[in-house]
Structure formats: structure tokens, C-alpha cells
Scaffold this motif. Structure first.
Motif, PDB file in Angstrom:
ATOM      1  N   MET A   1       0.838  -1.201   0.000  1.00 19.33           N
ATOM      2  CA  MET A   1       0.000   0.000   0.000  1.00 19.33           C
ATOM      3  C   MET A   1       0.871   1.248   0.000  1.00 19.33           C
ATOM      4  O   MET A   1       0.578   2.231  -0.692  1.00 19.33           O
ATOM      5  N   ILE A   2       1.935   1.201   0.788  1.00 19.97           N
ATOM      6  CA  ILE A   2       2.813   2.369   0.888  1.00 19.97           C
ATOM      7  C   ILE A   2       3.472   2.652  -0.459  1.00 19.97           C
ATOM      8  O   ILE A   2       3.526   3.803  -0.914  1.00 19.97           O
ATOM      9  N   VAL A   3       3.949   1.604  -1.106  1.00 21.25           N
ATOM     10  CA  VAL A   3       4.652   1.790  -2.374  1.00 21.25           C
ATOM     11  C   VAL A   3       3.691   2.229  -3.475  1.00 21.25           C
ATOM     12  O   VAL A   3       4.031   3.070  -4.316  1.00 21.25           O
ATOM     13  N   GLU A   4       2.483   1.689  -3.471  1.00 18.50           N
ATOM     14  CA  GLU A   4       1.482   2.118  -4.450  1.00 18.50           C
ATOM     15  C   GLU A   4       1.185   3.606  -4.277  1.00 18.50           C
ATOM     16  O   GLU A   4       1.086   4.348  -5.258  1.00 18.50           O
ATOM     17  N   ALA A   5       1.079   4.046  -3.033  1.00 22.02           N
ATOM     18  CA  ALA A   5       0.845   5.469  -2.769  1.00 22.02           C
ATOM     19  C   ALA A   5       2.028   6.296  -3.284  1.00 22.02           C
ATOM     20  O   ALA A   5       1.848   7.333  -3.927  1.00 22.02           O
ATOM     21  N   ALA A   6       3.242   5.826  -3.004  1.00 24.22           N
ATOM     22  CA  ALA A   6       4.433   6.566  -3.456  1.00 24.22           C
ATOM     23  C   ALA A   6       4.451   6.680  -4.977  1.00 24.22           C
ATOM     24  O   ALA A   6       4.829   7.709  -5.538  1.00 24.22           O
ATOM     25  N   LEU A   7       4.033   5.607  -5.641  1.00 30.61           N
ATOM     26  CA  LEU A   7       4.005   5.587  -7.105  1.00 30.61           C
ATOM     27  C   LEU A   7       2.979   6.585  -7.639  1.00 30.61           C
ATOM     28  O   LEU A   7       3.276   7.419  -8.485  1.00 30.61           O
ATOM     29  N   GLN A   8       1.752   6.511  -7.117  1.00 31.85           N
ATOM     30  CA  GLN A   8       0.671   7.367  -7.623  1.00 31.85           C
ATOM     31  C   GLN A   8       0.917   8.834  -7.301  1.00 31.85           C
ATOM     32  O   GLN A   8       0.547   9.725  -8.056  1.00 31.85           O
ATOM     33  N   GLU A   9       1.525   9.083  -6.137  1.00 35.58           N
ATOM     34  CA  GLU A   9       1.732  10.465  -5.711  1.00 35.58           C
ATOM     35  C   GLU A   9       3.037  11.046  -6.250  1.00 35.58           C
ATOM     36  O   GLU A   9       3.327  12.216  -6.032  1.00 35.58           O
ATOM     37  N   ASP A  10       3.839  10.206  -6.945  1.00 35.09           N
ATOM     38  CA  ASP A  10       5.161  10.631  -7.424  1.00 35.09           C
ATOM     39  C   ASP A  10       5.961  11.220  -6.267  1.00 35.09           C
ATOM     40  O   ASP A  10       6.511  12.321  -6.342  1.00 35.09           O
ATOM     41  N   ALA A  11       6.019  10.442  -5.185  1.00 39.67           N
ATOM     42  CA  ALA A  11       6.670  10.936  -3.969  1.00 39.67           C
ATOM     43  C   ALA A  11       8.187  10.998  -4.134  1.00 39.67           C
ATOM     44  O   ALA A  11       8.785  10.146  -4.790  1.00 39.67           O
ATOM     45  N   ASP A  12       8.785  12.029  -3.532  1.00 38.00           N
ATOM     46  CA  ASP A  12      10.240  12.151  -3.512  1.00 38.00           C
ATOM     47  C   ASP A  12      10.820  11.414  -2.312  1.00 38.00           C
ATOM     48  O   ASP A  12      11.955  10.938  -2.353  1.00 38.00           O
ATOM     49  N   VAL A  13      10.025  11.376  -1.235  1.00 38.06           N
ATOM     50  CA  VAL A  13      10.506  10.818   0.031  1.00 38.06           C
ATOM     51  C   VAL A  13       9.436   9.910   0.632  1.00 38.06           C
ATOM     52  O   VAL A  13       8.248  10.248   0.586  1.00 38.06           O
ATOM     53  N   VAL A  14       9.874   8.794   1.193  1.00 36.68           N
ATOM     54  CA  VAL A  14       8.965   7.987   1.995  1.00 36.68           C
ATOM     55  C   VAL A  14       9.521   7.943   3.417  1.00 36.68           C
ATOM     56  O   VAL A  14      10.656   7.515   3.633  1.00 36.68           O
ATOM     57  N   GLY A  15       8.732   8.405   4.372  1.00 36.42           N
ATOM     58  CA  GLY A  15       9.139   8.376   5.772  1.00 36.42           C
ATOM     59  C   GLY A  15       8.380   7.260   6.479  1.00 36.42           C
ATOM     60  O   GLY A  15       7.158   7.276   6.497  1.00 36.42           O
ATOM     61  N   LEU A  16       9.100   6.288   7.024  1.00 36.75           N
ATOM     62  CA  LEU A  16       8.450   5.152   7.673  1.00 36.75           C
ATOM     63  C   LEU A  16       8.556   5.258   9.179  1.00 36.75           C
ATOM     64  O   LEU A  16       9.620   5.590   9.708  1.00 36.75           O
ATOM     65  N   SER A  17       7.467   4.978   9.852  1.00 36.74           N
ATOM     66  CA  SER A  17       7.462   5.055  11.312  1.00 36.74           C
ATOM     67  C   SER A  17       6.999   3.723  11.885  1.00 36.74           C
ATOM     68  O   SER A  17       6.000   3.168  11.447  1.00 36.74           O
ATOM     69  N   SER A  18       7.750   3.207  12.882  1.00 33.23           N
ATOM     70  CA  SER A  18       7.332   1.970  13.526  1.00 33.23           C
ATOM     71  C   SER A  18       7.628   2.034  15.011  1.00 33.23           C
ATOM     72  O   SER A  18       8.734   2.415  15.415  1.00 33.23           O
ATOM     73  N   LEU A  19       6.660   1.640  15.817  1.00 29.00           N
ATOM     74  CA  LEU A  19       6.832   1.665  17.268  1.00 29.00           C
ATOM     75  C   LEU A  19       6.871   0.266  17.871  1.00 29.00           C
ATOM     76  O   LEU A  19       7.144   0.106  19.053  1.00 29.00           O
ATOM     77  N   SER A  20       6.545  -0.735  17.061  1.00 27.69           N
ATOM     78  CA  SER A  20       6.322  -2.045  17.673  1.00 27.69           C
ATOM     79  C   SER A  20       7.350  -3.095  17.281  1.00 27.69           C
ATOM     80  O   SER A  20       7.096  -4.279  17.402  1.00 27.69           O
ATOM     81  N   GLY A  21       8.502  -2.659  16.816  1.00 28.86           N
ATOM     82  CA  GLY A  21       9.595  -3.611  16.619  1.00 28.86           C
ATOM     83  C   GLY A  21       9.596  -4.342  15.290  1.00 28.86           C
ATOM     84  O   GLY A  21      10.361  -5.284  15.110  1.00 28.86           O
ATOM     85  N   VAL A  22       8.749  -3.910  14.342  1.00 29.99           N
ATOM     86  CA  VAL A  22       8.669  -4.647  13.069  1.00 29.99           C
ATOM     87  C   VAL A  22       9.537  -4.026  11.988  1.00 29.99           C
ATOM     88  O   VAL A  22       9.506  -4.445  10.840  1.00 29.99           O
ATOM     89  N   HIS A  23      10.326  -3.040  12.354  1.00 31.00           N
ATOM     90  CA  HIS A  23      11.078  -2.271  11.363  1.00 31.00           C
ATOM     91  C   HIS A  23      12.027  -3.117  10.535  1.00 31.00           C
ATOM     92  O   HIS A  23      12.197  -2.882   9.350  1.00 31.00           O
ATOM     93  N   ASN A  24      12.664  -4.114  11.169  1.00 33.02           N
ATOM     94  CA  ASN A  24      13.643  -4.909  10.421  1.00 33.02           C
ATOM     95  C   ASN A  24      12.998  -5.697   9.297  1.00 33.02           C
ATOM     96  O   ASN A  24      13.655  -6.040   8.311  1.00 33.02           O
ATOM     97  N   TYR A  25      11.727  -6.004   9.451  1.00 36.68           N
ATOM     98  CA  TYR A  25      11.014  -6.695   8.375  1.00 36.68           C
ATOM     99  C   TYR A  25      10.454  -5.702   7.372  1.00 36.68           C
ATOM    100  O   TYR A  25      10.689  -5.799   6.165  1.00 36.68           O
ATOM    101  N   PHE A  26       9.703  -4.737   7.889  1.00 38.39           N
ATOM    102  CA  PHE A  26       8.925  -3.882   6.985  1.00 38.39           C
ATOM    103  C   PHE A  26       9.743  -2.833   6.236  1.00 38.39           C
ATOM    104  O   PHE A  26       9.475  -2.556   5.077  1.00 38.39           O
TER     105      PHE A  26
END
Lengths: 131, 323
Positions: A46-71
Motif C-alpha cells: 500500500m505504501i509503495v502504491e501510494a508513493a508511485l501514484q503520488e510521485d513521492a520524492d521521500v517515503v518516511g516510515l514510522s514503527s513503534l512495535s519492533g517490526v522495522h527490520n522486516y517492513f
């Protein structure tokens, strides 16, 4: 017309609250960026589809529950698969310092832990975003 | 990359990049738009407008899901305001459309107004053409939360839906000009809230008054919805479709699109002419000199304007006299 930095602020995984991410979204908007806030419980697809459609320059990811190494690396990989190699990916939230090197090797350009001065984050993005 | 070819073949990336160029007034956009134009004209454009908090995004999300069941593809342009101070924006409409982001038949683009004041963004009309050429059957424009007179959507959409919520004003409010006049369909959202019946009655009174005051072949229906619970959405889609059939059958559609084409073409010419003049005045330093002269009351802005026109245009003598 001056070009605006287009940024996606996204929370992959199952975090229950997004106060920090929302605050950062506002800070980035205050710095003149156009920030698409995508909300809680996003999958990497979902995040990548949004980045594609919005022609995003930057994607900022936030994680609080320890899943960062996977996601986080998953998002970077999917961006590459869709041809979005030049999108700047940064991360934040609760990320143990020992994970930072792994994440940077996986393509997340920088990790900003809690307490990082926000103008530092803004400056990093402005200096590292594609032109 | 041959952008026009890519977009017509369905490349999201090419469409997304062209949209950015249109937003940034990048000169690379115009040649591509020239080539795309003959692929436009088949999309149906729906405008969703209403005050902040009326539920436009949620409604757009649910309406899109309903439209998708009919096998039609949808493009969504969700507009949010830019800050007048920083130029930045929080684009927070997409967050209500999460389920749609993985539907391959749906393309969602958020746009900031960038100072444009009519309820949409400066490049919205151009972006519609891109999504049209991209192959979207229906294009939904969700405007910013509007007040009373941001009515630009009327010139852009085939069917304009005005979303109202109970509890915000009385009959006198509903009598005023502006957004109340441009609605082809009235939507009372959050219709489980207190005041819904009253609002319904007031809008019905307005529609009734209109029938005495002006000639209208289309009487705007009132639809009650609770978008968050997916209620009333099928009916809304039916009413939009009825309006579409009315427009097509009565010749109104052609009439409206002709007016729209005229406005858009004039706007394109105007924007480019102005940009050339402004850039020249600023780059040459003339602008600064003129401002100084005006501030010191050595010259006035009106004769300056006429001087610029004399320099930039050559008008026949007869036309000069009438200025």
C-alpha cells in the motif's frame, strides 16, 4: 514555479497510535513540503502504491512495535521493483541503535530516533532528496 | 520515455510524473498534453464538494467502491489546502481511502491548492485530462472543504454533488448564493445526526423555491447518506447516473463541456501570457523600479499597466481609443 518536496508519511505494521507520525507530518508541511499522510496499518504494498501514484520524492516510515527490520527493507525492495530507485527512504520511531546499521545497508538512508531535533530531520531530507 | 504512449498504455509511473510536471508548471508537460488530448473525452467527471468535515473523503471512498462493482475504473483527485504561510500542505484525504490503494482499477492523487482559491488546485483541470487519457472511466474530484463561494468545481465536473451535514445553519443560510446554486445532487451525510430531518426540509424548501424562480429541467435530488456505515451510497450513485443520462439526453452535456473548453483554453492562454510578462518584468528589474515609483507616488499602477500593454501588444488605433 518552485518545486515542492512530496513526502509520504507511513506506518507499516500494526502500531496502535500515530501521534508522533502526525506531528512529524505537520513539521514537514511547516517546512514547505506536501505531505501525504497514509494512516495506520499500512502494508508495504500500500505504501509503495501510494508513493508511485503520488510521485513521492521521500517515503518516511514510522514503527513503534519492533517490526522495522522486516517492513522497512521490504518497502525499499518494493520501491526498487516498481522502478522507484531514486525515492529517499528514511525511518523513525522506536528503533534500537543496534538495528540502524542493518537498516541502512538495506537502503534506508537514515534512521531518526525519538528526540532527534526535527529541524535536523527536515535538513537531512532537503539535502538528500533527488533534484 | 515516450510519456504520452506510456500513459495511454497504462503506466502509473508516467501518469504520476506528468501530473507532477503539470503541478510545477514544467515546460515538459505541454508537448505531452498536446499528444494526449485526442485520447481524452470519454471519462465522466463527478465533483464532491462541501464544508470541512462533511465527510467528502469517506463518501468518495465508498462511492468509488460502489462504482467499481459496476466494473468501471476510477481516478480520484483529492484536494487539500496549501498553507498561506509556508506553502506546505497536509494531504490527508487519501488516509480515508486505504482499502482502495491496492485496487488496480483505482488511481488516487492528492493535490495541494498552491494558493488557488476556487476549491480545487490550479492544475486540476489538466490532471483530469491525464486520468482520462490514462483510461479512467469515472474521475472524482474531491474539493477542499469549502465555505460558501468556492464554486470552481462547477466548471470542471459533469455532476456536482454538494455534501451537507446537519447542524450547520438555517434556512437563510440555505437561501444564499454560491455553493448551494451549483449542486446537481444534494447529499445529506451523517444523516443519523440530530437535525437531519430539519436540514432535509430546508434544502427541499430551497429546491422548491428554485422551481418558482428559474427554469430548470433538472431538479436536484436529495440523498441521505451515512458514508461511514456505507448507507445511501447505492442511491447516490443511481442519482448521479440519472443526472448523467439527463445531461446526455438533453444536450446539456455538450453545452457544459463547450463552456468548460472555452474557459480552460482562455485560462491556458492567460496563464502563459502572464507568466511570460511577469518573468520578463522580474528578470529585467523593471518590476522593482515600477514598485518604487508607485510607492513614491511618482507614477501610478494604472498608467504603468497601460504602458506595459502598449509595449507588449500592438493594438489598432480604434481599439486603443476605447481603453
Amino acid at each position: 514555479m518552485a518545486r515542492k518536496i512530496k513526502m509520504i508519511v507511513a506506518k507499516p505494521g500494526l502500531d496502535g497510535h500515530d501521534r508522533g507520525a502526525k506531528l512529524l507530518a505537520r513539521i514537514f508541511a511547516e517546512a514547505g513540503m506536501e505531505v501525504v499522510y497514509t494512516g495506520l496499518r499500512q502494508t508495504p504494498e500500500m505504501i509503495v502504491e501510494a508513493a508511485l501514484q503520488e510521485d513521492a520524492d521521500v517515503v518516511g516510515l514510522s514503527s513503534l512495535s519492533g517490526v522495522h527490520n522486516y517492513f522497512f527493507p521490504k518497502v525499499v525492495q518494493l520501491l526498487k521493483d516498481r522502478g522507484l530507485d531514486d525515492v529517499l527512504v528514511v525511518g523513525g520511531g522506536i528503533i534500537p541503535p543496534e538495528d540502524v546499521e542493518f537498516l541502512k545497508n538495506a537502503g534506508i538512508k537514515e534512521i531518526f530516533g525519538p528526540g532527534t531535533p526535527t529541524d535536523e530531520i527536515v535538513k537531512f531530507i532537503q539535502e538528500n532528496v533527488r533534484s | 520515455m515516450d510519456y504520452a504512449k506510456e500513459i495511454v498504455s497504462g503506466s502509473t509511473r508516467a501518469a504520476a510524473r506528468l501530473i507532477s510536471w503539470l503541478e510545477n508548471e514544467d515546460e515538459r508537460a505541454a508537448p505531452i498534453m498536446e499528444r494526449l488530448y485526442r485520447h481524452t473525452g470519454s471519462a465522466y467527471v463527478i465533483g464532491i464538494t462541501g464544508s470541512p468535515g462533511a465527510g467528502k473523503s469517506t463518501l468518495t471512498d465508498k462511492l468509488t467502491q460502489t462504482i467499481r462493482k459496476d466494473g468501471l475504473s476510477v481516478g480520484i483527485i483529492a484536494v487539500d489546502p496549501s498553507s498561506p504561510f509556508t506553502g506546505g500542505a497536509i494531504l490527508g484525504d487519501r488516509v480515508r481511502m486505504s482499502e482502495l490503494s491496492l485496487d488496480p482499477g483505482v488511481y488516487i492523487r492528492s493535490m495541494a491548492t498552491r494558493g488557488f482559491l476556487g476549491g480545487t488546485a490550479r492544475a486540476t483541470a489538466d490532471v483530469i485530462k491525464v486520468l482520462d487519457a490514462f483510461g479512467k472511466d469515472v474521475i472524482i474530484i474531491e474539493t477542499v472543504g469549502v465555505g460558501q463561494d468556492e464554486v470552481d468545481i462547477m466548471g470542471i465536473a459533469d455532476t456536482t454533488c454538494l455534501v451537507l451535514v446537519p447542524g450547520l445553519g438555517d434556512t437563510i443560510q440555505s437561501m444564499k448564493s454560491g455553493v448551494m446554486e451549483i449542486a446537481d445532487v444534494f447529499v445529506i451525510n451523517k444523516s443519523d445526526r440530530p437535525g437531519a430531518d430539519q436540514l432535509h426540509a430546508e434544502v427541499a424548501v430551497r429546491v422548491e423555491q428554485d422551481s418558482h424562480i428559474k427554469q430548470r429541467a433538472w431538479t436536484p435530488p436529495l440523498v441521505r447518506t451515512i458514508a461511514a456505515e456505507n448507507q445511501g451510497i447505492d442511491e447516490l450513485w443511481r442519482k448521479i447516473d440519472e443526472h448523467r443520462q439527463y445531461l446526455a439526453g438533453s444536450g446539456e452535456l455538450i453545452k457544459r463541456r463547450k463552456m468548460r473548453t472555452c474557459q480552460e483554453t482562455l485560462r491556458l492562454i492567460h496563464n502563459e501570457l502572464f507568466r511570460i510578462v511577469r518573468d520578463n518584468l522580474e528578470a529585467s528589474g523593471q518590476m522593482n523600479c515600477m514598485v518604487e515609483d508607485i510607492m513614491d507616488h511618482r507614477r501610478d499602477p494604472y498608467s504603468i499597466m497601460r504602458g506595459i500593454l502598449r509595449d507588449w501588444l500592438s493594438l489598432p488605433e480604434e481599439q486603443k481609443e476605447t481603453r
